[in-house]
Design an enzyme around this catalytic site. Structure first.
Site, PDB file in Angstrom:
ATOM      1  N   ARG A   1       0.821  -1.272   0.055  1.00  9.77           N
ATOM      2  CA  ARG A   1       0.098   0.017  -0.008  1.00  9.77           C
ATOM      3  C   ARG A   1       0.996   1.247  -0.001  1.00  9.77           C
ATOM      4  NH1 ARG A   1      -4.192   0.120   4.709  1.00  9.77           N
ATOM      5  NH2 ARG A   1      -2.380  -0.213   5.990  1.00  9.77           N
TER       6      ARG A   1
ATOM      7  N   LYS B   1      -1.062 -14.450  11.549  1.00 10.17           N
ATOM      8  CA  LYS B   1      -1.429 -15.346  12.653  1.00 10.17           C
ATOM      9  C   LYS B   1      -2.380 -14.687  13.369  1.00 10.17           C
ATOM     10  CE  LYS B   1       3.027 -17.657  12.324  1.00 10.17           C
ATOM     11  NZ  LYS B   1       4.375 -17.975  12.976  1.00 10.17           N
TER      12      LYS B   1
ATOM     13  N   LYS C   1       0.402 -18.706  20.248  1.00  9.03           N
ATOM     14  CA  LYS C   1       1.491 -18.834  20.694  1.00  9.03           C
ATOM     15  C   LYS C   1       2.034 -17.223  20.844  1.00  9.03           C
ATOM     16  CE  LYS C   1       3.599 -17.078  16.706  1.00  9.03           C
ATOM     17  NZ  LYS C   1       4.313 -15.997  16.383  1.00  9.03           N
TER      18      LYS C   1
ATOM     19  N   ASP D   1       6.889 -22.999  17.112  1.00  8.57           N
ATOM     20  CA  ASP D   1       6.876 -21.206  17.119  1.00  8.57           C
ATOM     21  C   ASP D   1       6.781 -20.877  18.479  1.00  8.57           C
ATOM     22  OD1 ASP D   1       6.451 -19.144  15.789  1.00  8.57           O
ATOM     23  OD2 ASP D   1       4.683 -19.553  14.779  1.00  8.57           O
TER      24      ASP D   1
ATOM     25  N   ARG E   1       7.929  -9.856  17.780  1.00  5.37           N
ATOM     26  CA  ARG E   1       7.121  -8.681  18.307  1.00  5.37           C
ATOM     27  C   ARG E   1       6.315  -8.751  19.487  1.00  5.37           C
ATOM     28  NH1 ARG E   1       5.003  -5.974  12.495  1.00  5.37           N
ATOM     29  NH2 ARG E   1       7.292  -5.782  11.294  1.00  5.37           N
ATOM     30  N   ASN E   2       5.956  -9.860  19.441  1.00  7.96           N
ATOM     31  CA  ASN E   2       5.078 -10.359  20.960  1.00  7.96           C
ATOM     32  C   ASN E   2       5.751 -10.305  22.237  1.00  7.96           C
ATOM     33  OD1 ASN E   2       2.168 -10.560  19.545  1.00  7.96           O
ATOM     34  ND2 ASN E   2       3.398 -11.791  18.276  1.00  7.96           N
TER      35      ASN E   2
ATOM     36  N   LEU F   1       3.752  -3.599  15.321  1.00 13.42           N
ATOM     37  CA  LEU F   1       2.465  -4.521  15.717  1.00 13.42           C
ATOM     38  C   LEU F   1       2.646  -5.688  16.210  1.00 13.42           C
ATOM     39  CD1 LEU F   1      -0.691  -4.759  14.858  1.00 13.42           C
ATOM     40  CD2 LEU F   1       0.048  -5.837  12.800  1.00 13.42           C
TER      41      LEU F   1
END
Length: 341
Positions: free
Chosen positions: A47, A120, A203, A256, A267-268, A286
């Protein structure tokens, strides 16, 4: 369409398919490079006009700084052009944006070609798995999912990585896994689409929990306990959804989970780490586990599934409890045998 995706024939590129990648972020760019290495012609939709121009120059500094983008990937900001003649589509947009993305491609998607989910998560507003959204909006296209322990930077650099490609149609899963495999990217196949989706989505929530425990300075023992009991919780929830136990023991489940719960590259995990350290969360990349935690907590409560870690993460993110309060509550739950699921 210039070829039959189930036979792999493409008159203009007999050695491979025409693969469309929807998403110009780190993971989309990395997968585009992986498809190029596997012998396919690749068209990537992004985008952001600056990303399109940058990829044309052989780089993507916003998402993959310092990594050269090999020539051969055609980047475009025209989604219709990206899909034209495609034999396979990889959807690499964030889970919460998937519905909007599919609505945008609906009128341009060649009928019968597979759409492979590469994000995910669980849709926050409906509780739908991502494959269900595809089946709703694109009923003429078979759906598959690519998951497993893989960081975008590793895949982009061509470092050894193993993933799983799942589809309800076992023959399609086998075909996709064979087509996607290349040097240093090994793709296993699975017909347990639901199990692969559940493992990949949840996860992320457990990675936030592991990061938060680490950030709060609660020790390596607490982190190990969180990951281990998180896996028990994952298997419990997976069973309720009909996932196969062996799927959750594999790459898209345990594999994972181990990767994302142990590295700030995730990132999590990084989000949880900042949360545990009391740092500002605005501006962080994100973390799909954030919206997934809320909807997963709601689903497990409605179904009567015991999911204390997911419930705790949702409460922490909502500001209802602190990390230490949540850990104390988890540590003071009624005692039972370890194998009592």
């Amino acid at each position: 369409m210039t070829g039959d995706p189930r036979s792999g024939r493409d008159m203009n590129n007999p050695g491979g398919w025409r693969v469309a990648v929807l998403g110009g972020g780190a993971w989309g760019t990395a997968l585009a490079l992986a498809m190029l290495r596997a012998g396919h012609s690749v068209r990537l939709y992004a985008r952001d006009p600056e990303t399109v121009v940058a990829i044309g120059r052989g780089e993507n500094p916003r998402y993959l700084p310092g990594i050269a983008i090999a020539p051969g990937i055609e980047a475009t900001g025209d989604i219709k052009a990206a899909l034209a003649g495609a034999d396979c589509v990889l959807a690499v947009t964030p889970a919460q944006a998937l519905r909007a993305t599919l609505a945008a491609v609906k009128d341009h998607m060649p009928a019968g070609i597979p759409l492979v989910l590469c994000a995910k998560g669980i849709e926050r507003d409906t509780g739908a798995l991502l494959s269900a959204i595809v089946e709703e909006i694109l009923p003429r296209n078979p759906v598959a999912a690519l998951s497993g322990p893989s960081f975008a930077t590793d895949v982009a650099r061509g470092l050894p990585t193993a993933v799983v490609v799942a589809a309800g149609d076992e023959a399609l899963a086998t075909e996709l896994a064979a087509r996607f495999s290349a040097e240093n990217l090994r793709c296993y196949s699975s017909s347990d689409l639901i199990g692969v989706e559940i493992g990949g989505a949840l996860k992320n929530v457990f990675a936030i929990a592991a990061g938060a425990v680490t950030g709060a300075g609660l020790g390596a023992s607490a982190q190990a306990a969180m990951v281990t009991r998180g896996f028990v919780e994952l298997r419990r929830i997976g069973a309720a959804f009909g996932a196969r136990p062996e799927t959750l023991m594999g790459l898209s489940g345990l594999g994972d989970l181990l990767l994302t719960c142990s590295s700030a590259q995730s990132r999590n995990f990084a989000y949880g780490l900042a949360l545990g350290q009391g740092k500002a969360l605005a501006g962080l990349p994100l973390a799909e586990g954030v919206p997934t935690a809320a909807i997963a907590a709601r689903i497990t409560a409605e179904r009567g599934i015991d999911a204390p870690i997911i419930t705790a993460v949702a409460a922490i993110l909502d500001g209802a409890v602190t990390i230490r309060q949540a850990v104390t509550a988890l540590m003071t739950r009624p005692l039972k045998t370890e194998t009592d699921d």
